[in-house]
Design an enzyme around this catalytic site. Structure first.
Site, PDB file in Angstrom:
ATOM      1  N   SER A  83      -0.713 -28.589  -6.108  1.00 33.11           N
ATOM      2  CA  SER A  83       0.314 -28.930  -5.134  1.00 33.11           C
ATOM      3  C   SER A  83      -0.203 -29.961  -4.118  1.00 33.11           C
ATOM      4  O   SER A  83      -0.486 -31.089  -4.491  1.00 33.11           O
ATOM      5  CB  SER A  83       0.827 -27.656  -4.454  1.00 33.11           C
ATOM      6  OG  SER A  83       2.143 -27.851  -3.978  1.00 33.11           O
TER       7      SER A  83
ATOM      8  N   LYS B  38      20.832 -23.720  14.375  1.00 37.79           N
ATOM      9  CA  LYS B  38      19.640 -23.619  15.210  1.00 37.79           C
ATOM     10  C   LYS B  38      18.778 -22.414  14.848  1.00 37.79           C
ATOM     11  O   LYS B  38      17.551 -22.445  14.991  1.00 37.79           O
ATOM     12  CB  LYS B  38      20.035 -23.556  16.700  1.00 37.79           C
ATOM     13  CG  LYS B  38      18.874 -23.654  17.664  1.00 37.79           C
ATOM     14  CD  LYS B  38      18.139 -24.976  17.499  1.00 37.79           C
ATOM     15  CE  LYS B  38      16.981 -25.083  18.477  1.00 37.79           C
ATOM     16  NZ  LYS B  38      16.186 -26.299  18.238  1.00 37.79           N
TER      17      LYS B  38
END
Length: 270
Positions: A86, A138
């Site tokens: 990765s 949010k």
């Protein structure tokens, strides 16, 4: 007149090791070491990578610093150790050449983002959050509720954008077409031998073979060129105790989990 240490540096191969998860402290140490290699005008760098990856931004900053070093004329060879997956791959493809052991675990090209939905547990024990927010998204990935479909789509778009950056970097670094990379960049892992067949690495061999390749690229004598280590991680006193390696790995894992919860990661998670 050049300083004596600079003359020595011009005849030596620099070595930087990236070990364990890639996060803030690793990025700070490695980027600083890369700048030191540049200042010392070392003709070649051996980049030893033994990492499952880590945060996106930290991996990108190390990648960019390697490219700047190459622009200065330093030849960079990456050596993949036990695992370079990765984010470790993302950093590795910034090198000019990559050498991996036949059994190295590599690949895992992709992005993962995880949150925790503890709403049922919180309800069972009688805890409820009161949230006041400035916008609809949010409190996305808040642990006290499940994701809405709109939130899931929003996060998927973020992941897809990050994935595109990853694929583009691998394609440029390895000289491959992006579609070719996408065909195998689905998160699967490979051995070093499989990665070699796919074009992810240039040669199969150990760190010594990678060092010799770096020397040859820089026009140095592989038999007599010295190696200078930069950016060594701080030594922990606890490493002298029995089981300290396992405890260190557990510490790094927990630190990464706590620091990166809710962040997109270029990280191999077995």
């Amino acid at each position: 007149m050049p300083w004596p240490w600079r003359r020595r540096s011009r005849r030596a191969i620099a070595r930087i090791a990236i070990e364990g998860p890639i996060a803030g402290p690793t990025r700070t140490r490695v980027v600083k070491a890369l700048e030191q290699v540049k200042q010392r005008q070392c003709p070649a760098l051996l980049l030893r990578i033994d990492s499952p990856g880590g945060t996106v931004g930290d991996s990108q900053e190390i990648h960019a610093a390697i490219l700047r070093l190459r622009d200065s004329g330093c030849r960079v060879v990456a050596s993949f150790g036990n695992i370079s997956a990765s984010g470790g791959v993302y950093i590795g493809v910034a090198a000019e050449k990559i050498v991996a052991n036949p059994g190295t675990i590599t690949g895992s090209i992709g992005v993962i983002l995880r949150g925790n939905d503890a709403s049922r547990l919180l309800e069972r024990i009688g805890i409820r959050f009161e949230t006041v927010k400035s916008g609809l998204y949010k409190d996305i990935l808040s642990p006290d509720r499940a994701l809405t479909e709109a939130e899931r789509q929003l996060l998927q778009e973020l992941i897809d954008a990050s994935y595109g950056q990853f694929v583009g970097a691998v394609a440029r670094g390895r000289g491959l077409e992006e579609q070719v990379v996408r065909d195998f960049a689905d998160g699967r892992v490979f051995t070093g031998a499989q990665a070699h067949a796919l074009g992810l690495v240039d040669a199969l061999g150990d760190e010594e073979q990678a060092r010799r390749l770096a020397a040859e690229l820089a026009g140095l004598d592989p038999e007599h060129s010295k190696t200078l280590s930069f950016g060594k991680p701080p030594r922990r006193l606890g490493r002298l105790l029995p089981g300290s390696r396992l405890l260190g790995m557990l510490h790094d894992f927990l630190q990464l989990e706590l620091a990166t919860s809710g962040q997109p990661l270029w990280l191999h998670r077995p």
